[in-house]
Design a protein around this motif. Structure first.
Motif, PDB file in Angstrom:
ATOM      1  N   CYS A 205      -5.701  -6.501   5.096  1.00 17.39           N
ATOM      2  CA  CYS A 205      -5.316  -7.666   5.890  1.00 17.39           C
ATOM      3  C   CYS A 205      -4.138  -7.326   6.783  1.00 17.39           C
ATOM      4  O   CYS A 205      -3.159  -6.734   6.329  1.00 17.39           O
ATOM      5  CB  CYS A 205      -4.939  -8.795   4.917  1.00 17.39           C
ATOM      6  N   ASP A 206      -4.231  -7.699   8.044  1.00 16.94           N
ATOM      7  CA  ASP A 206      -3.099  -7.593   8.963  1.00 16.94           C
ATOM      8  C   ASP A 206      -2.399  -8.951   8.951  1.00 16.94           C
ATOM      9  O   ASP A 206      -2.924  -9.939   9.485  1.00 16.94           O
ATOM     10  CB  ASP A 206      -3.610  -7.254  10.367  1.00 16.94           C
ATOM     11  N   LEU A 207      -1.222  -9.007   8.353  1.00 20.64           N
ATOM     12  CA  LEU A 207      -0.605 -10.322   8.154  1.00 20.64           C
ATOM     13  C   LEU A 207       0.120 -10.856   9.381  1.00 20.64           C
ATOM     14  O   LEU A 207       0.712 -11.942   9.315  1.00 20.64           O
ATOM     15  CB  LEU A 207       0.292 -10.343   6.903  1.00 20.64           C
ATOM     16  N   THR A 208       0.031 -10.138  10.517  1.00 25.97           N
ATOM     17  CA  THR A 208       0.474 -10.789  11.753  1.00 25.97           C
ATOM     18  C   THR A 208      -0.583 -11.801  12.199  1.00 25.97           C
ATOM     19  O   THR A 208      -0.336 -12.623  13.068  1.00 25.97           O
ATOM     20  CB  THR A 208       0.741  -9.772  12.885  1.00 25.97           C
TER      21      THR A 208
ATOM     22  N   VAL B  58      15.946  -5.786  17.309  1.00 23.78           N
ATOM     23  CA  VAL B  58      15.063  -6.916  17.014  1.00 23.78           C
ATOM     24  C   VAL B  58      14.724  -6.938  15.520  1.00 23.78           C
ATOM     25  O   VAL B  58      14.730  -8.006  14.884  1.00 23.78           O
ATOM     26  CB  VAL B  58      13.776  -6.852  17.878  1.00 23.78           C
ATOM     27  N   TYR B  59      14.476  -5.761  14.960  1.00 21.69           N
ATOM     28  CA  TYR B  59      14.254  -5.655  13.508  1.00 21.69           C
ATOM     29  C   TYR B  59      15.464  -6.223  12.760  1.00 21.69           C
ATOM     30  O   TYR B  59      15.316  -7.008  11.819  1.00 21.69           O
ATOM     31  CB  TYR B  59      14.027  -4.184  13.157  1.00 21.69           C
ATOM     32  N   ALA B  60      16.660  -5.844  13.196  1.00 21.32           N
ATOM     33  CA  ALA B  60      17.884  -6.314  12.537  1.00 21.32           C
ATOM     34  C   ALA B  60      17.998  -7.833  12.644  1.00 21.32           C
ATOM     35  O   ALA B  60      18.392  -8.506  11.680  1.00 21.32           O
ATOM     36  CB  ALA B  60      19.108  -5.633  13.142  1.00 21.32           C
TER      37      ALA B  60
ATOM     38  N   ALA C 265      15.521  -9.955  12.876  1.00 27.66           N
ATOM     39  CA  ALA C 265      14.525 -10.532  11.955  1.00 27.66           C
ATOM     40  C   ALA C 265      15.027 -10.455  10.515  1.00 27.66           C
ATOM     41  O   ALA C 265      14.903 -11.407   9.741  1.00 27.66           O
ATOM     42  CB  ALA C 265      13.187  -9.793  12.099  1.00 27.66           C
ATOM     43  N   LYS C 266      15.609  -9.314  10.152  1.00 26.47           N
ATOM     44  CA  LYS C 266      16.050  -9.117   8.767  1.00 26.47           C
ATOM     45  C   LYS C 266      17.279  -9.968   8.438  1.00 26.47           C
ATOM     46  O   LYS C 266      17.483 -10.353   7.292  1.00 26.47           O
ATOM     47  CB  LYS C 266      16.326  -7.634   8.511  1.00 26.47           C
ATOM     48  N   ALA C 267      18.122 -10.251   9.449  1.00 25.37           N
ATOM     49  CA  ALA C 267      19.229 -11.185   9.232  1.00 25.37           C
ATOM     50  C   ALA C 267      18.672 -12.592   9.022  1.00 25.37           C
ATOM     51  O   ALA C 267      19.152 -13.345   8.164  1.00 25.37           O
ATOM     52  CB  ALA C 267      20.179 -11.158  10.430  1.00 25.37           C
TER      53      ALA C 267
ATOM     54  N   PRO D 206      17.478  -3.638   0.848  1.00 24.93           N
ATOM     55  CA  PRO D 206      17.606  -2.208   0.538  1.00 24.93           C
ATOM     56  C   PRO D 206      18.536  -1.501   1.530  1.00 24.93           C
ATOM     57  O   PRO D 206      18.686  -1.921   2.678  1.00 24.93           O
ATOM     58  CB  PRO D 206      16.168  -1.675   0.694  1.00 24.93           C
ATOM     59  N   GLY D 207      19.115  -0.407   1.058  1.00 22.31           N
ATOM     60  CA  GLY D 207      19.869   0.483   1.947  1.00 22.31           C
ATOM     61  C   GLY D 207      18.912   1.512   2.511  1.00 22.31           C
ATOM     62  O   GLY D 207      17.848   1.165   3.033  1.00 22.31           O
ATOM     63  N   ALA D 208      19.259   2.785   2.416  1.00 23.90           N
ATOM     64  CA  ALA D 208      18.384   3.851   2.935  1.00 23.90           C
ATOM     65  C   ALA D 208      17.518   4.368   1.792  1.00 23.90           C
ATOM     66  O   ALA D 208      17.994   5.122   0.938  1.00 23.90           O
ATOM     67  CB  ALA D 208      19.222   4.981   3.509  1.00 23.90           C
ATOM     68  N   ILE D 209      16.261   3.923   1.783  1.00 24.70           N
ATOM     69  CA  ILE D 209      15.365   4.279   0.686  1.00 24.70           C
ATOM     70  C   ILE D 209      14.451   5.411   1.165  1.00 24.70           C
ATOM     71  O   ILE D 209      13.760   5.272   2.188  1.00 24.70           O
ATOM     72  CB  ILE D 209      14.510   3.058   0.240  1.00 24.70           C
ATOM     73  N   MET D 210      14.421   6.477   0.430  1.00 29.12           N
ATOM     74  CA  MET D 210      13.724   7.676   0.901  1.00 29.12           C
ATOM     75  C   MET D 210      12.227   7.630   0.570  1.00 29.12           C
ATOM     76  O   MET D 210      11.736   8.347  -0.304  1.00 29.12           O
ATOM     77  CB  MET D 210      14.386   8.935   0.334  1.00 29.12           C
TER      78      MET D 210
ATOM     79  N   ASN E 194       7.584 -10.813  -0.498  1.00 32.78           N
ATOM     80  CA  ASN E 194       7.421 -10.706   0.960  1.00 32.78           C
ATOM     81  C   ASN E 194       8.022  -9.385   1.424  1.00 32.78           C
ATOM     82  O   ASN E 194       9.164  -9.317   1.878  1.00 32.78           O
ATOM     83  CB  ASN E 194       8.151 -11.878   1.633  1.00 32.78           C
ATOM     84  N   ASN E 195       7.223  -8.318   1.321  1.00 32.22           N
ATOM     85  CA  ASN E 195       7.740  -6.960   1.521  1.00 32.22           C
ATOM     86  C   ASN E 195       7.324  -6.321   2.850  1.00 32.22           C
ATOM     87  O   ASN E 195       8.059  -5.497   3.397  1.00 32.22           O
ATOM     88  CB  ASN E 195       7.244  -6.096   0.348  1.00 32.22           C
ATOM     89  N   ALA E 196       6.162  -6.669   3.381  1.00 30.95           N
ATOM     90  CA  ALA E 196       5.620  -5.953   4.554  1.00 30.95           C
ATOM     91  C   ALA E 196       6.589  -6.007   5.734  1.00 30.95           C
ATOM     92  O   ALA E 196       7.259  -7.015   5.966  1.00 30.95           O
ATOM     93  CB  ALA E 196       4.278  -6.541   4.957  1.00 30.95           C
TER      94      ALA E 196
ATOM     95  N   VAL F   2      -1.759  -6.996  -0.138  1.00 28.10           N
ATOM     96  CA  VAL F   2      -2.428  -6.823   1.159  1.00 28.10           C
ATOM     97  C   VAL F   2      -1.733  -5.701   1.906  1.00 28.10           C
ATOM     98  O   VAL F   2      -0.546  -5.444   1.710  1.00 28.10           O
ATOM     99  CB  VAL F   2      -2.393  -8.104   2.023  1.00 28.10           C
ATOM    100  N   ASP F   3      -2.485  -5.051   2.764  1.00 27.22           N
ATOM    101  CA  ASP F   3      -1.914  -3.993   3.606  1.00 27.22           C
ATOM    102  C   ASP F   3      -2.915  -3.663   4.704  1.00 27.22           C
ATOM    103  O   ASP F   3      -4.106  -3.976   4.585  1.00 27.22           O
ATOM    104  CB  ASP F   3      -1.594  -2.730   2.773  1.00 27.22           C
ATOM    105  N   VAL F   4      -2.411  -3.031   5.772  1.00 26.41           N
ATOM    106  CA  VAL F   4      -3.303  -2.522   6.815  1.00 26.41           C
ATOM    107  C   VAL F   4      -3.706  -1.075   6.533  1.00 26.41           C
ATOM    108  O   VAL F   4      -4.660  -0.572   7.121  1.00 26.41           O
ATOM    109  CB  VAL F   4      -2.658  -2.578   8.227  1.00 26.41           C
TER     110      VAL F   4
ATOM    111  N   GLY G 156       0.778  -1.240   0.000  1.00 23.97           N
ATOM    112  CA  GLY G 156       0.000   0.000   0.000  1.00 23.97           C
ATOM    113  C   GLY G 156       0.805   1.283   0.000  1.00 23.97           C
ATOM    114  O   GLY G 156       0.301   2.334  -0.399  1.00 23.97           O
ATOM    115  N   SER G 157       2.066   1.221   0.449  1.00 24.32           N
ATOM    116  CA  SER G 157       2.853   2.460   0.516  1.00 24.32           C
ATOM    117  C   SER G 157       4.328   2.125   0.359  1.00 24.32           C
ATOM    118  O   SER G 157       4.727   0.955   0.343  1.00 24.32           O
ATOM    119  CB  SER G 157       2.599   3.189   1.832  1.00 24.32           C
ATOM    120  N   GLY G 158       5.148   3.152   0.258  1.00 22.92           N
ATOM    121  CA  GLY G 158       6.601   2.985   0.233  1.00 22.92           C
ATOM    122  C   GLY G 158       7.085   2.130  -0.930  1.00 22.92           C
ATOM    123  O   GLY G 158       6.588   2.223  -2.058  1.00 22.92           O
ATOM    124  N   ILE G 159       8.056   1.279  -0.645  1.00 22.80           N
ATOM    125  CA  ILE G 159       8.645   0.419  -1.680  1.00 22.80           C
ATOM    126  C   ILE G 159       7.577  -0.520  -2.248  1.00 22.80           C
ATOM    127  O   ILE G 159       7.532  -0.788  -3.450  1.00 22.80           O
ATOM    128  CB  ILE G 159       9.820  -0.389  -1.076  1.00 22.80           C
ATOM    129  N   GLY G 160       6.705  -1.013  -1.373  1.00 17.17           N
ATOM    130  CA  GLY G 160       5.631  -1.917  -1.826  1.00 17.17           C
ATOM    131  C   GLY G 160       4.768  -1.260  -2.889  1.00 17.17           C
ATOM    132  O   GLY G 160       4.428  -1.877  -3.904  1.00 17.17           O
TER     133      GLY G 160
END
Ligand SMILES: NC(=O)c1ccc[n+]([C@@H]2O[C@H](COP(=O)([O-])OP(=O)(O)OC[C@H]3O[C@@H](n4cnc5c(N)ncnc54)[C@H](O)[C@@H]3O)[C@@H](O)[C@H]2O)c1
Length: 253
Positions: A66-69, A158-160, A162-164, A189-193, A93-95, A41-43, A20-24
């Motif tokens: 959809c809340d995919l949690t 914790v994000y890091a 998960a992403k690892a 991705p690196g720092a995406i504006m 798998n972007n969310a 899907v998006d919230v 719904g937003s950003g890179i997605g």
């Protein structure tokens, strides 16, 4: 910037989480422009409905709130996509959620939520999508990691983590599914504006300039650059590429 044309993406069913937003959203627009049959899907309901309005291509994208949690809700959305568009050939798998939190303040509930929104759904979406992909003789799964864990980032532990883990997930799934002609890659991705990044973390031009100064390439990265990489990994042009992690970071790492 216009993208290469990928004839193999025409009419291909592409499912993007967090589209719904950003890179997605950039990926939804890029796949729609290729003539793909896109579902996301998006919230974020309002942003997603605006995206459906503006997406330009032969077929409008299908949005399911959809809340995919909630894994049952994610599965129900994927069943609906299969019924309305056909078997999923590409899963993106972007969310994610990169909310910052001080190390000492992270609770068990924060940990569980962060893993659920950044990692857990990637495994279960792949498990469901693989059934469709087997039926049609193959597919492409693109998981989203981040350079955040490679560099190391405060307040994002914790994000890091998960992403690892997404890299380990990608490598194992590539072996698990390769025999069914299903390719599994990841994009870091690196720092995406995106608008959110600009609103929350890169609020001034000086913030952006400081990040750009850490990159090899001296320009801020827009979400379209990541979408270009996703098109390539979804298309048959990357047919022999699997178990790969593609950094779109202008050399930040
Ligand atoms: N923007 C960056 O600089 C950057 C850097 C490294 C990695 N990434 C990764 O790239 C991907 C996209 O990044 P982004 O910046 O566009 O992300 P974002 O934080 O803007 O969110 C992505 C989308 O997911 C949706 N979403 C969040 N929680 C959800 C939930 N529970 N159910 C359904 N949808 C949900 C959001 O509404 C949003 O539309 C993410 O996996 C992110 O971790 C981004």
């Amino acid at each position: 910037m216009s993208n290469a044309r990928y004839p193999s993406l025409h009419d291909r069913v592409v499912f993007i989480t967090g589209g719904g937003s950003g890179i997605g959203a950039a990926m939804v627009e890029a796949f729609v422009a290729q003539g793909s049959s896109v579902a996301f899907v998006d919230v974020a309901r309002d942003e997603s409905l605006r995206l459906v309005e503006r997406a330009a291509g032969p077929q409008k994208p299908l949005f399911i709130e959809c809340d995919l949690t909630n894994l049952a809700a994610l599965e129900a959305a994927m069943v609906e996509i299969r019924q309305r568009l056909g078997p999923i050939a590409v899963l993106v798998n972007n969310a994610a959620n990169d909310t910052r939190r001080a190390f000492a303040e992270v609770t068990e509930a924060d940990w569980d939520f962060t893993i659920a929104v950044n990692l857990k759904h990637q495994f279960f979406a792949a498990q469901i999508a693989a059934q469709s992909m087997r039926e049609i003789g193959g597919g492409s799964i693109i998981n989203f990691s981040s350079t955040a864990w490679m560099i190391g980032s405060r307040r994002l532990t914790v994000y890091a983590a998960a992403k690892a883990a997404v890299l380990g997930l990608t490598n194992s799934l590539a072996h698990e599914l390769g025999g069914d002609n299903i390719r599994v890659n990841c994009i870091a991705p690196g720092a995406i504006m995106t608008e959110r990044q600009r609103r929350l973390w890169f609020t001034t031009e000086a913030d952006v300039a400081a990040m750009v100064a850490r990159q090899c390439l001296p320009q801020a990265i827009g979400p379209e650059a990541v979408a270009s990489a996703a098109l390539f990994l979804a298309a048959d042009d990357s047919r022999m590429i699997t178990k790969h992690c593609l950094l779109v970071d202008a050399g930040l790492r």
